[in-house]
Design a protein around this motif. Structure first.
Motif, mmCIF file in Angstrom:
data_model
loop_
_atom_site.group_PDB
_atom_site.id
_atom_site.type_symbol
_atom_site.label_atom_id
_atom_site.label_comp_id
_atom_site.label_asym_id
_atom_site.label_seq_id
_atom_site.Cartn_x
_atom_site.Cartn_y
_atom_site.Cartn_z
ATOM 1 N N ILE A 150 0.835 -1.205 0.000
ATOM 2 C CA ILE A 150 0.000 0.000 0.000
ATOM 3 C C ILE A 150 0.870 1.256 0.000
ATOM 4 O O ILE A 150 0.603 2.208 -0.722
ATOM 5 C CB ILE A 150 -0.958 -0.012 1.205
ATOM 6 C CG1 ILE A 150 -2.017 -1.093 1.009
ATOM 7 C CG2 ILE A 150 -1.598 1.355 1.400
ATOM 8 C CD1 ILE A 150 -2.812 -1.408 2.254
ATOM 9 N N VAL A 151 1.923 1.230 0.808
ATOM 10 C CA VAL A 151 2.803 2.399 0.864
ATOM 11 C C VAL A 151 3.480 2.625 -0.488
ATOM 12 O O VAL A 151 3.630 3.754 -0.935
ATOM 13 C CB VAL A 151 3.853 2.232 1.983
ATOM 14 C CG1 VAL A 151 4.941 3.290 1.878
ATOM 15 C CG2 VAL A 151 3.182 2.292 3.341
ATOM 16 N N ASN A 152 3.850 1.533 -1.143
ATOM 17 C CA ASN A 152 4.582 1.675 -2.399
ATOM 18 C C ASN A 152 3.700 1.884 -3.621
ATOM 19 O O ASN A 152 4.120 2.515 -4.585
ATOM 20 C CB ASN A 152 5.463 0.454 -2.629
ATOM 21 C CG ASN A 152 6.646 0.430 -1.677
ATOM 22 O OD1 ASN A 152 7.178 1.476 -1.312
ATOM 23 N ND2 ASN A 152 7.046 -0.748 -1.246
ATOM 24 N N GLU A 153 2.473 1.342 -3.583
ATOM 25 C CA GLU A 153 1.639 1.388 -4.794
ATOM 26 C C GLU A 153 0.243 1.941 -4.555
ATOM 27 O O GLU A 153 -0.560 1.993 -5.489
ATOM 28 C CB GLU A 153 1.531 -0.004 -5.407
ATOM 29 C CG GLU A 153 2.877 -0.660 -5.718
ATOM 30 C CD GLU A 153 2.679 -2.085 -6.222
ATOM 31 O OE1 GLU A 153 1.909 -2.248 -7.165
ATOM 32 O OE2 GLU A 153 3.274 -3.027 -5.641
ATOM 33 N N GLY A 154 -0.064 2.305 -3.328
ATOM 34 C CA GLY A 154 -1.393 2.839 -3.053
ATOM 35 C C GLY A 154 -2.430 1.751 -2.853
ATOM 36 O O GLY A 154 -2.151 0.567 -3.037
ATOM 37 N N PHE A 155 -3.641 2.168 -2.498
ATOM 38 C CA PHE A 155 -4.696 1.203 -2.208
ATOM 39 C C PHE A 155 -5.069 0.390 -3.437
ATOM 40 O O PHE A 155 -5.360 -0.794 -3.339
ATOM 41 C CB PHE A 155 -5.934 1.909 -1.661
ATOM 42 C CG PHE A 155 -5.750 2.397 -0.261
ATOM 43 C CD1 PHE A 155 -5.549 1.502 0.775
ATOM 44 C CD2 PHE A 155 -5.739 3.746 0.025
ATOM 45 C CE1 PHE A 155 -5.352 1.942 2.079
ATOM 46 C CE2 PHE A 155 -5.543 4.194 1.318
ATOM 47 C CZ PHE A 155 -5.354 3.292 2.347
ATOM 48 N N ASP A 156 -5.049 1.036 -4.598
ATOM 49 C CA ASP A 156 -5.395 0.272 -5.793
ATOM 50 C C ASP A 156 -4.245 -0.601 -6.268
ATOM 51 O O ASP A 156 -4.419 -1.409 -7.169
ATOM 52 C CB ASP A 156 -5.935 1.172 -6.922
ATOM 53 C CG ASP A 156 -5.163 2.480 -7.054
ATOM 54 O OD1 ASP A 156 -4.321 2.760 -6.181
ATOM 55 O OD2 ASP A 156 -5.392 3.209 -8.025
ATOM 56 N N ARG B 92 -5.652 7.726 6.715
ATOM 57 C CA ARG B 92 -6.297 8.864 7.369
ATOM 58 C C ARG B 92 -6.777 9.908 6.365
ATOM 59 O O ARG B 92 -7.779 10.597 6.596
ATOM 60 C CB ARG B 92 -5.276 9.536 8.295
ATOM 61 C CG ARG B 92 -5.620 9.580 9.759
ATOM 62 C CD ARG B 92 -4.443 10.048 10.594
ATOM 63 N NE ARG B 92 -3.683 11.134 10.010
ATOM 64 C CZ ARG B 92 -4.039 12.428 10.059
ATOM 65 N NH1 ARG B 92 -5.131 12.793 10.677
ATOM 66 N NH2 ARG B 92 -3.273 13.339 9.502
ATOM 67 N N ASN B 93 -6.048 10.043 5.278
ATOM 68 C CA ASN B 93 -6.391 11.045 4.276
ATOM 69 C C ASN B 93 -7.251 10.495 3.143
ATOM 70 O O ASN B 93 -7.487 11.181 2.152
ATOM 71 C CB ASN B 93 -5.117 11.671 3.697
ATOM 72 C CG ASN B 93 -4.470 12.645 4.670
ATOM 73 O OD1 ASN B 93 -4.916 13.767 4.822
ATOM 74 N ND2 ASN B 93 -3.439 12.194 5.365
ATOM 75 N N SER B 94 -7.687 9.257 3.282
ATOM 76 C CA SER B 94 -8.520 8.654 2.244
ATOM 77 C C SER B 94 -9.946 8.515 2.755
ATOM 78 O O SER B 94 -10.200 8.590 3.949
ATOM 79 C CB SER B 94 -7.965 7.279 1.887
ATOM 80 O OG SER B 94 -8.454 6.309 2.796
ATOM 81 N N PRO B 95 -10.897 8.299 1.853
ATOM 82 C CA PRO B 95 -12.287 8.164 2.292
ATOM 83 C C PRO B 95 -12.550 6.861 3.038
ATOM 84 O O PRO B 95 -13.600 6.727 3.669
ATOM 85 C CB PRO B 95 -13.084 8.165 0.976
ATOM 86 C CG PRO B 95 -12.115 8.391 -0.110
ATOM 87 C CD PRO B 95 -10.752 8.184 0.409
ATOM 88 N N ILE C 24 -11.424 6.006 5.689
ATOM 89 C CA ILE C 24 -11.539 6.334 7.105
ATOM 90 C C ILE C 24 -12.989 6.611 7.495
ATOM 91 O O ILE C 24 -13.392 6.398 8.632
ATOM 92 C CB ILE C 24 -10.650 7.570 7.447
ATOM 93 C CG1 ILE C 24 -10.442 7.688 8.953
ATOM 94 C CG2 ILE C 24 -11.241 8.861 6.901
ATOM 95 C CD1 ILE C 24 -9.395 6.774 9.478
ATOM 96 N N GLN D 165 -1.762 7.677 4.888
ATOM 97 C CA GLN D 165 -2.483 7.462 3.636
ATOM 98 C C GLN D 165 -3.944 7.098 3.914
ATOM 99 O O GLN D 165 -4.859 7.581 3.260
ATOM 100 C CB GLN D 165 -1.798 6.329 2.861
ATOM 101 C CG GLN D 165 -2.056 6.376 1.376
ATOM 102 C CD GLN D 165 -1.256 5.315 0.626
ATOM 103 O OE1 GLN D 165 -1.766 4.674 -0.261
ATOM 104 N NE2 GLN D 165 -0.008 5.117 0.985
ATOM 105 N N ARG E 222 -11.132 -8.182 1.706
ATOM 106 C CA ARG E 222 -10.127 -7.151 1.495
ATOM 107 C C ARG E 222 -10.369 -5.964 2.429
ATOM 108 O O ARG E 222 -9.452 -5.426 3.047
ATOM 109 C CB ARG E 222 -10.184 -6.692 0.034
ATOM 110 C CG ARG E 222 -9.002 -5.843 -0.393
ATOM 111 C CD ARG E 222 -9.190 -5.322 -1.819
ATOM 112 N NE ARG E 222 -9.331 -3.883 -1.809
ATOM 113 C CZ ARG E 222 -8.398 -3.034 -2.226
ATOM 114 N NH1 ARG E 222 -7.266 -3.495 -2.681
ATOM 115 N NH2 ARG E 222 -8.592 -1.749 -2.169
ATOM 116 N N GLN F 166 3.498 5.841 7.261
ATOM 117 C CA GLN F 166 3.023 6.282 5.951
ATOM 118 C C GLN F 166 1.687 5.646 5.599
ATOM 119 O O GLN F 166 0.810 6.286 5.009
ATOM 120 C CB GLN F 166 4.074 5.951 4.879
ATOM 121 C CG GLN F 166 5.269 6.871 4.934
ATOM 122 C CD GLN F 166 6.332 6.496 3.903
ATOM 123 O OE1 GLN F 166 6.351 6.981 2.790
ATOM 124 N NE2 GLN F 166 7.236 5.600 4.297
#
Lengths: 195, 195
Positions: free
Chosen positions: A20-26, A109-112, A114, A107, A51, A103
């Motif tokens: 997730i840190v390297n490639e994001g949630f998607d 915390r700043n995404s929906p 949350i 990530q 998931r 990180q």
DNA sequence: AATATAAACGAATGTTCGTTCATTTTAAAC
DNA sequence: GTTTAAAATGAACGAACATTCGTTTATATT
């Protein structure tokens, strides 16, 4: 009967955060995660319902760990400056030891995502409130709304730390922020917060 | 010959930001976006090369708009307190007028997508540096490293504003933060930054 | 050693993904 | 009103997605 492999769950958690840190949630797919963890995708479903469940559990785990570690040696009856500085140092130590978790947390915390969770008010929060009330009563802290206090007491800390974490992450070098830098910033923050 | 429909590109951009803020990056698919914008998915590719290109262009657009608007009426030769307060107010105005764009920007900034882009140093940054150098020279500002300055001068601002944006976003109510609250916090920050 | 039971798996499910392409529609230019 | 070229489209592509399921494997208990 066969028992669950605790280490296996740990590997899943670690690799998931790393991805997730390297490639994001998607960038986190169950099949890619399985490959990274050297297991079958279906095995993940023995440890996590879905998931979404995995993501939520990761967040809760990291959040609780960080909150707990932030309070190491902390007592709400401490004098204000020592207490706040202890928190800065604790948080700083946690982040430098676990930059990936930090990180990930930022990530999330700043995404929906949350929003899909209801954040239960923790004992942590109440302890901090008590600490602040005491400090005001003792005349060690200006009397301001609690959100203003949070903004001034921790805003500079996180801005500074995030800057360094991001620098390190982009350059591929280890996270470094000298304690002296932290202390210098802290002293100015204290200047703002003293009556 | 037929010409591009400028309004169409605008709708795509707006809906994309809206979807990302509400559902995250993995909530944005080209087909869902097309449906929201009442066009065919293939039409999006007339305006943007790819999904990645769309995301990057959105970020750059928002970033540049925010940076530009933050400097409204600003001059690096202003006295320090007025100049910093002007920036707080400009940023505050932009965020309250464009909370979705702000949330999108925060989400992007905290995701690994930001790493795939190289952020070119803007004139914005140089202007701010000049402002700070002047202030130090005139004895209006403590002499500290620039990153410490940023942390103290804007950390509290963003912590405070983000708290209110998130509150509003979760509750579904409009963003509200009284200027008086902002000013009170600003005054304490100034206390920290004065020599 | 035999048994029982949950862990672990590989294959397959139906869906949705980003993107392409041949075709149709539109409107500016003449 | 005709021409022209790009905008716009719907159908289609293979790839990747989260999840399920029948089967196999491993191991604690007997």
């Amino acid at each position: 009967m066969r028992s669950k492999d605790e280490n296996k769950e740990l590997v899943i958690r670690e690799k998931a955060i790393e991805m997730i840190v390297n490639e994001g949630f998607d960038g986190l797919s169950m099949q890619k995660l399985a490959k990274e963890a050297n297991i079958s995708a279906s095995t993940i479903y023995i440890y996590f319902q879905s998931r979404e469940d995995l993501l939520n559990k990761l967040f809760i785990e990291v959040q609780e760990k960080f909150e707990k570690d932030a309070l190491k040696n902390f007592d709400p009856k401490m004098d204000f400056e020592s207490g706040l500085w202890l928190q800065w140092k604790n948080r700083y130590n946690n982040i430098s030891k676990n930059p990936l978790e930090f990180q990930f947390h930022e990530q999330f915390r700043n995404s929906p995502l949350i929003r899909h969770k209801d954040i239960k008010p923790t004992a942590f929060k109440e302890l901090m409130n008590e600490f602040v009330r005491n400090a005001v009563k003792k005349g060690e802290l200006v009397n301001i709304p609690i959100v203003h206090y949070w903004a001034i007491a921790f805003g500079p800390f996180y801005t500074l730390v995030k800057f360094h974490v991001e620098q390190a992450s982009m350059a591929g070098t280890p996270f470094t922020l000298k304690e002296q830098s932290l202390k210098q910033t802290f002293n100015l923050v204290m200047k703002a917060l003293r009556p």
